[in-house]
Motif scaffolding. Structure first.
Motif, mmCIF file in Angstrom:
data_model
loop_
_atom_site.group_PDB
_atom_site.id
_atom_site.type_symbol
_atom_site.label_atom_id
_atom_site.label_comp_id
_atom_site.label_asym_id
_atom_site.label_seq_id
_atom_site.Cartn_x
_atom_site.Cartn_y
_atom_site.Cartn_z
ATOM 1 N N ASN A 196 0.852 -1.191 0.000
ATOM 2 C CA ASN A 196 0.000 0.000 0.000
ATOM 3 C C ASN A 196 0.887 1.240 0.000
ATOM 4 O O ASN A 196 2.067 1.155 0.348
ATOM 5 N N PRO A 197 0.333 2.397 -0.330
ATOM 6 C CA PRO A 197 1.112 3.631 -0.221
ATOM 7 C C PRO A 197 1.635 3.810 1.204
ATOM 8 O O PRO A 197 0.983 3.415 2.173
ATOM 9 N N CYS A 198 2.816 4.398 1.325
ATOM 10 C CA CYS A 198 3.448 4.523 2.645
ATOM 11 C C CYS A 198 2.936 5.719 3.444
ATOM 12 O O CYS A 198 3.324 5.895 4.589
ATOM 13 N N GLY A 199 2.090 6.539 2.877
ATOM 14 C CA GLY A 199 1.548 7.682 3.599
ATOM 15 C C GLY A 199 0.985 8.710 2.641
ATOM 16 O O GLY A 199 0.897 8.487 1.437
ATOM 17 N N GLU A 200 0.617 9.853 3.194
ATOM 18 C CA GLU A 200 0.010 10.903 2.377
ATOM 19 C C GLU A 200 0.961 11.440 1.311
ATOM 20 O O GLU A 200 0.532 11.841 0.238
ATOM 21 N N ALA A 201 2.244 11.472 1.607
ATOM 22 C CA ALA A 201 3.229 12.024 0.675
ATOM 23 C C ALA A 201 4.008 10.916 -0.035
ATOM 24 O O ALA A 201 5.200 11.033 -0.275
ATOM 25 N N CYS A 202 3.341 9.835 -0.386
ATOM 26 C CA CYS A 202 3.995 8.694 -1.037
ATOM 27 C C CYS A 202 4.373 9.060 -2.475
ATOM 28 O O CYS A 202 3.504 9.266 -3.324
ATOM 29 N N ASN A 203 5.681 9.139 -2.737
ATOM 30 C CA ASN A 203 6.151 9.481 -4.084
ATOM 31 C C ASN A 203 5.767 8.423 -5.106
ATOM 32 O O ASN A 203 5.453 8.748 -6.253
ATOM 33 N N CYS A 204 5.820 7.166 -4.715
ATOM 34 C CA CYS A 204 5.477 6.089 -5.651
ATOM 35 C C CYS A 204 4.017 6.200 -6.086
ATOM 36 O O CYS A 204 3.701 6.059 -7.267
#
Length: 91
Positions: free
Chosen positions: A65-73
């Motif tokens: 899953n995305p690593c957080g709100e500011a996930c570059n991927c």
């Protein structure tokens, strides 16, 4: 199976003790970059990530899953592209 920094195999569980205790080879990385550039070549972002991984500067992490709100991927490939391989600094 992941490749060790020393050319061996780390196995399914992640990095071996040798890799975890090995410092990144910044000098080797720059030697490779400069040799390629001096020969008239260039790099794209993917090539630089893979090269940095080879020299222990980056490690790959399989993200479900995305690593957080500011996930570059997620910003680059979209939320529907997970799971995917992300690169993390080792230093």
């Amino acid at each position: 199976m992941k490749k060790c920094f020393d050319g061996g195999n780390c196995g399914e569980g992640g990095y071996c003790d040798k890799c975890l205790n090995t410092k990144p080879d910044f000098e080797g990385f720059m030697d490779e970059v400069l040799e390629h550039v001096f020969d008239g070549g260039g790099f794209d972002g993917v090539e630089l990530q893979e090269l940095a991984s080879t020299f222990g500067i980056l490690k790959t992490v399989e993200m479900q899953n995305p690593c957080g709100e500011a996930c570059n991927c997620e910003a680059l490939v979209g939320a529907d592209s997970f799971p995917l391989t992300c690169y993390r600094k080792t230093y």
